[in-house]
Motif scaffolding. Sequence first.
Motif: not given
Length: 122
Positions: A104-105, A54, A56, A87-88
Amino acid sequence: MIERVARQSQIQQVPDAGKRAAAGGFAMALQAELTRAGQEVQFSKHAMSRAEERGIEITPSLIDQIKGSMVRAQAKGATNILAMDTEKAFIINVPHGRVITAITQDEMKDSVFTNIDGAVFL
């Protein structure tokens, strides 16, 4: 006489040292608590693979934020938390200091989080 001057200079230095300690007091207390409790952040294999796929990025700053979230949640008695920012997000098992998954968002919009007893903003 020299001894008295030396003592006065030490006394004058103490308030400055106290100001420096007070300025970093919370950070030092947090680090001491994490060290005392032996609380380290561990990522499960699932969380590591999810973060990687993802996009991150796991940075030292993020690790510090997660540690802080765990300390705050533990103080309130929470055991499984959702730690999130804009965002996360991460699901964390606080007693074991283990990140279970990373989100994630985009995935947060339609998600329902179950089996958590607390939420902390990073």
